[in-house]
Every structure is written in C-alpha cells, then in structure tokens.
Write an enzyme that holds these catalytic residues in place. Structure first.
Site, PDB file in Angstrom:
ATOM      1  CG  ASN A   1      -1.719   1.208   1.416  1.00 28.32           C
ATOM      2  OD1 ASN A   1      -1.853   2.006   0.484  1.00 28.32           O
ATOM      3  ND2 ASN A   1      -2.281   1.399   2.601  1.00 28.32           N
TER       4      ASN A   1
ATOM      5  CE  LYS B   1       0.062   3.303   4.849  1.00 33.16           C
ATOM      6  NZ  LYS B   1       0.064   3.460   6.281  1.00 33.16           N
TER       7      LYS B   1
ATOM      8  CG  HIS C   1      -5.756   1.795   5.211  1.00 27.28           C
ATOM      9  ND1 HIS C   1      -5.344   2.704   6.140  1.00 27.28           N
ATOM     10  CD2 HIS C   1      -4.721   0.943   5.021  1.00 27.28           C
ATOM     11  CE1 HIS C   1      -4.098   2.415   6.503  1.00 27.28           C
ATOM     12  NE2 HIS C   1      -3.700   1.352   5.841  1.00 27.28           N
TER      13      HIS C   1
ATOM     14  CD  GLU D   1      -2.968   5.343   6.864  1.00 28.28           C
ATOM     15  OE1 GLU D   1      -2.962   5.427   5.617  1.00 28.28           O
ATOM     16  OE2 GLU D   1      -2.032   4.827   7.506  1.00 28.28           O
TER      17      GLU D   1
ATOM     18  CD  GLU E   1      -3.493  -2.672   7.225  1.00 20.48           C
ATOM     19  OE1 GLU E   1      -2.392  -2.901   6.735  1.00 20.48           O
ATOM     20  OE2 GLU E   1      -4.126  -1.626   7.012  1.00 20.48           O
TER      21      GLU E   1
ATOM     22  N   GLY F   1       2.448   2.076  10.778  1.00 18.81           N
ATOM     23  CA  GLY F   1       3.381   3.190  10.622  1.00 18.81           C
ATOM     24  C   GLY F   1       4.068   3.605  11.913  1.00 18.81           C
TER      25      GLY F   1
ATOM     26  CB  SER G   1       5.302  -1.867  11.988  1.00 22.74           C
ATOM     27  OG  SER G   1       4.845  -0.546  12.212  1.00 22.74           O
TER      28      SER G   1
HETATM   29  C1  PEP Z   1      -0.785   0.001   6.114  1.00 22.29           C
HETATM   30  O1  PEP Z   1      -1.065   1.169   6.240  1.00 22.29           O
HETATM   31  O2  PEP Z   1      -1.519  -0.728   5.438  1.00 22.29           O
HETATM   32  C2  PEP Z   1       0.399  -0.494   6.810  1.00 22.29           C
HETATM   33  C3  PEP Z   1       0.417  -1.740   7.161  1.00 22.29           C
HETATM   34  O3  PEP Z   1       1.402   0.426   7.050  1.00 22.29           O
HETATM   35  P1  PEP Z   1       2.846   0.136   7.699  1.00 22.29           P
HETATM   36  O4  PEP Z   1       3.357  -1.147   7.100  1.00 22.29           O
HETATM   37  O5  PEP Z   1       3.672   1.324   7.328  1.00 22.29           O
HETATM   38  O6  PEP Z   1       2.630   0.001   9.180  1.00 22.29           O
END
Ligand code: PEP
Length: 251
Positions: free
Chosen positions: A9, A11, A96, A98, A168, A174, A214
């Site tokens: 992703n 973003k 997601h 976000e 997630e 992040g 992460s």
């Molecule tokens: C995401 O936003 O889907 C995600 C998993 O981000 P990150 O790997 O940066 O934590």
C-alpha cells in the site's frame, strides 16, 4: 488451498515517475518470489494507468487504495469502480484505518463500496483492526469481529471468493510497533471463526487473511509462519522494492 498474498500500500507517497520506477523494480525482482505468492501493488489514483502499463503481462497485480460509494455522476473528486477497471485494476483496498479515521469511512459506506467493486469485477482487500484504546480495554476481539460482520455479512459465500481480509491493528500502522505473531494469529483465527459462522468452514478456510502493521523483512517470517496468517498488507516497507520483495520471500 487459500492464496498467499503480499500487497504493498503506497498510500499518498511517490510522484508518478517515482511510482513507475518502484513498480518496475518490483516487477524486476518478482521472479525471485515463489510462484504461489501473489504480489499486489496499491498505487495512488494518479499512478494507476502508468503503473498498469508496467505490470501488464507480469505476475504483479494492480490495486487501488479506495473507490467511490456511487456508480457515477456528480460526485466531484471521486473515482468510480468502472474507472478503476478501465485502467486494469484487479483489486481495491477498502476500509483502511486511515480512511475510517480521517475521511469518515463508515461500515455502511464500505458495504456500498464493496458491492460496487465486486459487481464491477474488482477484488476487495477489506481492512479491519482495533485502535490502541480498544486494545488496552481488551475489546480487540469484539471490535474486529464487529467490523468484519458489519461489512462481510452482507455478502455471499460466492462473493467471498473475491474478498481478502486484512487485519491491521491501528496501533501498529506506521508506528514501528508490530503485533507479535501470537497477537496477530489469535485475531486472524477469530476472523476466520466469524467467517465460518456465516459462510461455513470451507469458505473461512479458503479466505486469505493478511496482516498489516509495521511488517518488514525482519519480522515477516515469524508472522507468516502462523497458521492463519496468509501474507501481509505492507505500508512503509512497500516503498522499497528490496524490502517489499524481502517480505514476499518470508513464507
Ligand atoms: C498500512 O497502512 O496498510 C500499513 C500496514 O502500514 P505500515 O506497514 O507502514 O505500518
């Protein structure tokens, strides 16, 4: 046997030429990854057409990060599922955290978006996950079960063939804080149970459930070794082709 997938992703990162280069690098390295692992890149809307040209005819599938909850018409700034199909998107991410957190994405909207996406022939990567307060209050199983049911219980066993779930935990996205493999596994198993209750054991068993938060080459192996973790939805580490492919090599 359910499909293993590693999806990146991107973003709101990279400008178009950078995204094209990243896609080229992913395609170039994709031969290292065992054939049974699906590779997906979720690029920003502006990047989809040029990235589609890069991944066409390769094993790398293209995804959007969102879609409109309306079919077409006077919805300024929105991007429809037909528009995504017209640039050869195979998937769209939906829900997601976000988008839920910053853009008021509700479960009702996600049902509409999922319905439109499936009708247009897109596959959906539906994200669910608890925030830190919910985890600390011990509500994580409840929150994730409720989110899963609120959207997916509106669909059929047949629809589930085109739906991937991504767990997630918001506190791990992040932040550099990864859920332990055990923490992730127990939620993945819970999601599978929630799916089994509605669609039966076979559908639950066939559904790909990804972990996101992460995830990086150094922790992917431990996560992917868990019986109910079928791959990852990768944010930050997907912006470097070496790291993304390193994760895909972790099964
Ligand atoms: C995401 O936003 O889907 C995600 C998993 O981000 P990150 O790997 O940066 O934590």
């Amino acid at each position: 046997m359910r499909k293993k997938i590693v999806a990146g992703n991107w973003k709101m990162n990279t400008i178009v030429p950078e995204g094209v280069e990243l896609a080229k690098a992913v395609v170039a390295k994709s031969a290292e990854v065992p054939a049974e692992v699906g590779l997906v890149v979720a690029a920003p809307f502006t990047h989809l057409a040029p990235v589609a040209a890069v991944v066409k005819g390769t094993r790398v599938a293209l995804s959007a990060q969102n879609c409109a909850d309306k079919e077409k018409g006077a919805y300024t700034g929105e991007v429809s599922v037909d528009m995504l199909k017209s640039v050869d998107c195979e998937y769209t991410i939906l829900g997601h955290s976000e988008r839920r957190q910053y853009y008021g994405e509700t479960d009702a909207k996600l049902v509409e978006k999922t319905r439109l996406a499936l009708a247009a022939g897109l596959k959906v990567i539906l994200c669910v996950g608890e925030n830190l307060d919910e985890r600390e209050a011990g509500k994580h199983f409840q929150v994730v079960s409720d989110q899963t049911k609120a959207v997916l219980y509106n669909f059929s066993a047949e629809d589930m063939k085109n739906i991937v779930v991504a767990y997630e935990p918001v506190w791990a996205i992040g932040t550099g804080k990864t859920a332990t493999a055990e923490q992730a596994e127990e939620i993945h198993a819970c999601i599978r149970k929630v799916l089994a209750e509605k669609f039966g054991a076979q559908v639950a068993d066939d559904t790909t459930i990804l972990y996101g938060g992460s995830c990086k080459p150094s922790n992917a192996k431990e996560l992917f070794a868990m019986p109910d973790i079928d791959g990852g939805l990768i944010g930050g580490a997907a912006l470097k082709a070496d790291d993304f492919i390193g994760i895909a090599l972790s099964f």
